[in-house]
Write an enzyme that holds these catalytic residues in place. Sequence first.
Site, short mmCIF file in Angstrom:
data_model
loop_
_atom_site.label_atom_id
_atom_site.label_comp_id
_atom_site.label_asym_id
_atom_site.label_seq_id
_atom_site.Cartn_x
_atom_site.Cartn_y
_atom_site.Cartn_z
N LYS A 89 -11.23 63.11 -17.07
CA LYS A 89 -12.49 63.02 -16.94
C LYS A 89 -13.19 64.24 -17.52
O LYS A 89 -14.35 64.38 -18.07
CB LYS A 89 -12.91 63.05 -15.45
CG LYS A 89 -12.65 61.73 -14.87
CD LYS A 89 -13.64 60.95 -14.26
CE LYS A 89 -13.42 59.63 -13.62
NZ LYS A 89 -12.42 59.28 -12.80
N GLU A 111 -22.94 60.61 -10.93
CA GLU A 111 -22.55 60.12 -9.76
C GLU A 111 -20.98 60.15 -9.58
O GLU A 111 -20.32 60.69 -10.71
CB GLU A 111 -22.76 58.70 -9.71
CG GLU A 111 -21.64 57.98 -10.47
CD GLU A 111 -21.51 58.03 -11.90
OE1 GLU A 111 -22.55 58.35 -12.59
OE2 GLU A 111 -20.61 57.79 -12.45
N SER A 376 -3.59 58.91 -16.22
CA SER A 376 -5.00 59.32 -16.13
C SER A 376 -5.10 60.65 -15.32
O SER A 376 -6.04 61.47 -15.63
CB SER A 376 -5.79 58.28 -15.83
OG SER A 376 -5.49 57.81 -14.62
C1 LIG Z 1 -12.05 58.12 -12.16
C2 LIG Z 1 -10.31 57.99 -12.54
C3 LIG Z 1 -10.15 56.70 -13.08
C4 LIG Z 1 -10.88 55.48 -13.30
O1 LIG Z 1 -11.96 55.36 -14.14
P1 LIG Z 1 -11.77 55.04 -15.63
O2 LIG Z 1 -13.00 55.24 -16.13
O3 LIG Z 1 -11.50 53.56 -15.41
O4 LIG Z 1 -10.87 55.87 -16.39
C5 LIG Z 1 -8.77 56.72 -13.47
N1 LIG Z 1 -7.76 57.46 -13.00
C6 LIG Z 1 -8.13 58.63 -12.35
C7 LIG Z 1 -7.12 60.04 -12.39
C8 LIG Z 1 -9.63 59.08 -12.27
O5 LIG Z 1 -9.90 60.18 -11.70
#
Ligand SMILES: *Cc1c(COP(=O)(O)O)cnc(C)c1O
Length: 392
Positions: A89, A111, A376
């Site tokens: 993010k 948000e 992620s």
């Molecule tokens: C917010 C988040 C997601 C999901 O959001 P996307 O916009 O689909 O990437 C996935 N993994 C983590 C660790 C997140 O914080």
Amino acid sequence: MKYDPDQNGYYGEFGGAFIPDELQENISQLTERYIEILESPKFKQEFAYLLRNYAGRPSPLYHAPRLSEKYGARVYLKREDLNHTGSHKINNAIGQILLAREMGCTHIIAETGAGQHGVATATVCAKLGLKCTIYMGAVDVERQALNVARMKMLGATVEAVTTGGATLKDAVDVAFAYWVAHPEAYYLLGSAVGPHPFPDIVARLQSVISQEIRQQLLEQEGRELPDYVIACIGGGSNAAGAFYHFLEDESVHLVQVEAGGHGTQGNEHAASLSCGTKGILHGSRSLILFDDKGEVREPYSISAGLDYPGIGPLHAYLAQTGRSTVLVATDRQALDAAREVSQLEGIIPAIESAHALAALPQLKFRPDDIVVVNLSGRGDKDMPTYLREFGL
Ligand SMILES: *Cc1c(COP(=O)(O)O)cnc(C)c1O
């Protein structure tokens, strides 16, 4: 390129900008200027500098030997979990705040669901000295107390939203309403959703992920193209970033993994690609989960970050055209995958990322396939969930 939105912000029949009159002026200014700003030497230099020295990029592309052995392929993990604030993010937050500053905005609103996007936004606002207001469903404020504390520590204002189910969708509704009343604020969308040009802005800013993967594969494998790139999808930002520079390389299988919650045969899931229908939500046309009455349905997932009833328009297009494969991972499958990667590789993943890992047992690989899973985020924030589910 082929997968860029058209002039009106459409990816095939998905996308567009369905916005109230009050926002027309600001959004059309942004639409006119965003590519020129993102491509300017000044922006590129500052963005690259902050990604490197503040966020900690490039994130490693880690060859996971024990996962590879288990699944019979060359499995790599793209370590977005090692970024500052713990997920992908931060890439988007840094980029959009630089963009907002360039557009002359000094108040950032956003948000957040799990709080990861809120923390990333509050972090970069603190660093650059901008006012920051984060909207968060009251239920999520309760569930994610630690992230709320982080945002406050960073100097942001957290507004608890009590309308509707008091979760992410409601937080977006209230943040949008504030924006309509204060169009001079910059609404920093955390995922590849919302009206054009936000999905494209977010995809471009997150595309550093696939840019690095290409380079790192060339160094480690002697070729730039993997056979598979796998990512979980909430709104779609980490997937957009991991796919971006492979979209036109048709030999690369792109796999989107949705949150199946308690299973897609019931209503407790967040699988908008597999089970959604066409409609408009939060400013764009995409695939959305509706109930029998045509109201947007309250989605469910064990993972707060995937718990969203829509999906980015690019992702709906990739699924519709067959450019991507869509898989579903239930809560149970994600939990098993989280425990597996913890114990095979010594990496505790975010529960969102565990959904991407849960695709591994669902796919058939050849031994020399190169498989990249976008990790992620890190699992620190999910320890209460793991503690409860595994009775640790
Ligand atoms: C917010 C988040 C997601 C999901 O959001 P996307 O916009 O689909 O990437 C996935 N993994 C983590 C660790 C997140 O914080």
